[in-house]
Design an enzyme around this catalytic site. Structure first.
Site, PDB file in Angstrom:
ATOM      1  N   TYR A 140       0.853  -1.184   0.000  1.00  0.00           N
ATOM      2  CA  TYR A 140       0.000   0.000   0.000  1.00  0.00           C
ATOM      3  C   TYR A 140       0.892   1.238   0.000  1.00  0.00           C
ATOM      4  O   TYR A 140       1.784   1.364   0.836  1.00  0.00           O
ATOM      5  CB  TYR A 140      -0.924   0.015   1.218  1.00  0.00           C
ATOM      6  N   GLN A 266      11.805  16.237  10.345  1.00  0.00           N
ATOM      7  CA  GLN A 266      10.860  15.293  10.917  1.00  0.00           C
ATOM      8  C   GLN A 266       9.485  15.929  11.100  1.00  0.00           C
ATOM      9  O   GLN A 266       8.450  15.348  10.766  1.00  0.00           O
ATOM     10  CB  GLN A 266      11.408  14.815  12.271  1.00  0.00           C
ATOM     11  N   HIS A 269       6.490  16.294   8.374  1.00  0.00           N
ATOM     12  CA  HIS A 269       5.753  15.172   7.770  1.00  0.00           C
ATOM     13  C   HIS A 269       4.249  15.367   7.873  1.00  0.00           C
ATOM     14  O   HIS A 269       3.535  15.311   6.891  1.00  0.00           O
ATOM     15  CB  HIS A 269       6.145  13.850   8.423  1.00  0.00           C
ATOM     16  N   GLU A 334      11.217   5.397  16.275  1.00  0.00           N
ATOM     17  CA  GLU A 334      11.389   4.915  14.901  1.00  0.00           C
ATOM     18  C   GLU A 334      12.813   5.238  14.418  1.00  0.00           C
ATOM     19  O   GLU A 334      13.531   4.370  13.952  1.00  0.00           O
ATOM     20  CB  GLU A 334      10.341   5.596  14.012  1.00  0.00           C
ATOM     21  N   HIS A 335      13.201   6.513  14.553  1.00  0.00           N
ATOM     22  CA  HIS A 335      14.551   6.941  14.168  1.00  0.00           C
ATOM     23  C   HIS A 335      15.269   7.453  15.401  1.00  0.00           C
ATOM     24  O   HIS A 335      14.708   8.249  16.152  1.00  0.00           O
ATOM     25  CB  HIS A 335      14.501   8.098  13.165  1.00  0.00           C
ATOM     26  N   ASP A 368      15.921   8.337   4.809  1.00  0.00           N
ATOM     27  CA  ASP A 368      14.622   8.394   4.125  1.00  0.00           C
ATOM     28  C   ASP A 368      14.741   8.037   2.652  1.00  0.00           C
ATOM     29  O   ASP A 368      13.789   7.538   2.048  1.00  0.00           O
ATOM     30  CB  ASP A 368      14.026   9.807   4.225  1.00  0.00           C
ATOM     31  N   HIS A 427      -1.565 -39.923  20.364  1.00  0.00           N
ATOM     32  CA  HIS A 427      -0.184 -39.503  20.162  1.00  0.00           C
ATOM     33  C   HIS A 427       0.774 -40.603  20.634  1.00  0.00           C
ATOM     34  O   HIS A 427       1.728 -40.958  19.941  1.00  0.00           O
ATOM     35  CB  HIS A 427       0.104 -38.213  20.946  1.00  0.00           C
TER      36      HIS A 427
END
Lengths: 436, 436
Positions: A140, A266, A269, A334-335, A368, A427
């Site tokens: 996506y 950052q 965004h 994340e970073h 990025d 079993h």
């Protein structure tokens, strides 16, 4: 614009994490959901409605939702390959070269990643794990205010390196030509202009024209994320993405102009993006504050930054670098940018982070676009348990059990013993019949 | 008891897969849910109610649900370590030896698995991926009619091998002593007697006494599975488990008695367990049919088998072994047993299966207890995209980006170029400021 916090205040404000599923929905979202789906319908319910209709009606439902939600009448979903080629051929030379350079570094990086199939003969016969590529993957790629061809490269290329043979891309109607060009650049020819929850439903269940996939990757808006959660287990997922975030740890050697630029990158965004600086150096903190205020004036997305940075971003003064590292581990960004004199030392302390950027030369924006690792990284603190998108996301392993006869003879009575204790007599019988 | 199908009929019946989320709930489940949670409450809603109350009230809610759902009044959830030790010490010697043998093989197997951290200097500076253990893991071990200490070993040991430091186990109230003994055997001392959706909520959110974890693994009943889906993304998951299943591919050399025993072992798990034989050999099919009818007479769980085997199991006649392999790939079984003369040849054709058992010596029950790989394997066709539980489930990677100065200088203009195309001018500025 960028406030300075002490640690206690920061813990009660900008460091607090609330998982997206537990957040309240913005009122604009609630209103538009009720307007379309009826009073009392929440976003998850609207997504469930969309998914059920796609599963039952396929393409007809896709057309209806594209009309209702995207205001687009679609006769076909597939973007013709000629259109992909045309988009690619229309790229300015310099941009075409840049995207190709990005694609080759991302490919080269992921080609280094080992796919660790193995076998041992140390346990009697042959045991091991064999990795094979996932067959069908859906990617996506969101549209929105800043469409990201880079996200297509960063998702598709690791899948291709893993050996995935069938890759389908869904992106909202009237796709941005840059996204189409990126698809062409990666030799993906199955691109569908379907967005939102309906795209996730189409790929999870398949329709008359959209192929069912085994795993869906890629970030999207709230409805995409809710749809992914609802199809979790029917297909594999890369995770649920939330707003993007960067944490910078800086010491007195850091360049305040560069740190400011990284935080602003950052923050542009979206209004939920998070940019946080941790530093023990009070003087650096104040110089970054000033630099941010100066630099933001020249930026085209200053209006977005004016919402994200003061509310969700900030500078946190920490006792020392070690405690900054401890905060980063709790936050699991994340970073994580280590804008310090000795990044390799500090990195020893880091356990939880999607991407670790060592020193000011390795600034986050390079990650990025061009450094090599996929920029699809775990957000919202999920780096505690999740990884950046990588080749292993596109393979799965089968356990190999090929015992030799004498090992089987030795192990069968043990298996029977445990089976009896578990009261699974069939079993036990399957083991005992081998001993006879 | 075991019907023989042609391929077309099988595709319309026993080979059809309906994901658990899309199945209708058994009426008994719907009735008891409405009785406890009020008219019109579906299982997912009841689970959402349980999870929300645990998030808000913690231990108090846990006590309430244990009383309401499990009819148990609990003052403390923690099982004292003395009780774990006592359970272990009460094991008969032979069983203790068997469980220890199982644990050591499972440990030895997983210690062979590579954790593939890597670095390269081929792309300028240092790039790579670094794996680190997840810090806190929660393991759910179901109670039920046949409590499985083996499931505890098969979940806990791969986590320990991965280096997970904090492991908590939840299992329903009044836990089976064998499960406690298995915990002790693995040196897990945090065992909580909490079951169902409330256990998943407790581990996902943490309570006053139950620690919050980063990832939850382990199978459970419908409510456990629904709860896992609802906390997906808040914590990591191993997947959503459905009923267990075995597919056997056999040729004319297979021993019909052994094949029958393997199918019966699978079918005794529960009334939804699936045991399917694929064979091109009509004579083998009929001999297996007879052997199943004979063997079932001696089995203690014949009543369960009488429900699962005729309805969900079966023998499918295939044109040849190659087409049997193709069906297995479509079905993506949890366990795939290659009871054929040349299993290594046939295995070349297999793409989708949790565990592959090579030849009749490597029968599936050995995999349940003692072969080495974890018996927690992907069910319901999820082997198309998911793996058996393994060491990589308990680590996550961080991308390492440590470019050298000249590489940064070369790459910055490229990053700026793409950023401009994406209309992210603060991204471009963060690159351009380095060039100044």
């Amino acid at each position: 614009m960028l406030k300075i916090y002490d640690l206690d205040t920061a813990r009660q404000t900008i460091l607090r994490r609330i998982p997206p599923q537990l957040s309240t929905y913005p009122s604009a979202v609630l209103e538009s959901t009720e307007r379309i789906f009826g009073p009392g319908t929440t976003p998850p319910h609207s997504v469930a409605t969309i998914l059920a209709s796609i599963r039952e009606e396929g393409d007809a439902a896709l057309k209806r939702w594209s009309q209702t939600l995207d205001k687009v009448h679609l006769d076909v979903f597939n973007v013709p390959t000629e259109e992909l080629a045309a988009a690619y051929n229309s790229l300015p030379d310099s941009l075409s070269q840049a995207l190709n350079a990005s694609a080759s570094r991302v490919r080269a990086f992921h080609e280094c990643q080992p796919i660790p199939s193995w076998e041992t003969q140390a346990l009697g016969g042959i045991l091991g794990q064999r990795f094979t590529p996932i067959e069908h993957v859906g990617v996506y790629v969101p549209g929105g205010t800043a469409p990201l061809p880079s996200s297509l490269l960063m998702s598709v290329i690791p899948a291709q390196v893993a050996g995935v043979r069938q890759i389908a891309v869904c992106t909202p109607p009237n796709p941005n030509p840059l996204i189409l060009a990126a698809a062409r650049l990666c030799n993906v020819d199955r691109v569908y202009q379907i967005g939102g929850a309906q795209a996730i439903g189409a790929m999870a269940f398949g329709t008359q024209t959209i192929p069912q996939v085994d795993k869906i990757v890629g970030a999207g808006n709230l409805f995409v994320t809710l749809a992914k959660q609802q199809v979790y287990g029917i297909v594999g997922l890369d995770g649920l993405a939330g707003p993007t975030e960067t944490m910078v740890i800086a010491d007195e050697d850091a360049n305040p102009q560069w740190v400011a630029a990284d935080l602003l990158a950052q923050a542009e965004h979206d209004i939920l993006a998070k940019a946080i600086l941790l530093t023990p150096d009070d003087s650096l903190a104040r110089r970054v504050q000033v630099a941010v205020a100066q630099q933001v004036e020249n930026l085209s997305r200053a209006d977005i930054i004016a919402q994200s940075l003061p509310q969700l971003g900030g500078i946190i003064l920490t006792p020392d670098l070690k405690s900054a590292a401890a905060i980063a581990n709790e936050y699991a960004p994340e970073h994580l940018c280590l804008s310090v004199a000795q990044p390799w030392n500090l990195a020893q302390e880091i356990k939880n982070a999607g991407g670790i950027f060592y020193g000011e030369n390795s600034f986050e924006v390079l990650g990025d676009y061009i450094a090599g690792p996929s920029h699809v990284m775990p957000t919202g603190g999920t780096a505690r348990f999740a990884s950046p998108l990588n080749v292993l996301d596109f393979v799965k392993l089968s356990s190999i059990i090929a015992l030799d006869k004498s090992t089987t003879e030795n192990l069968s009575p043990i298996a029977a013993q445990i089976a009896q204790a578990e009261m699974l007599t069939a079993h036990a019988a399957a083991a005992e019949i081998r001993e006879a």
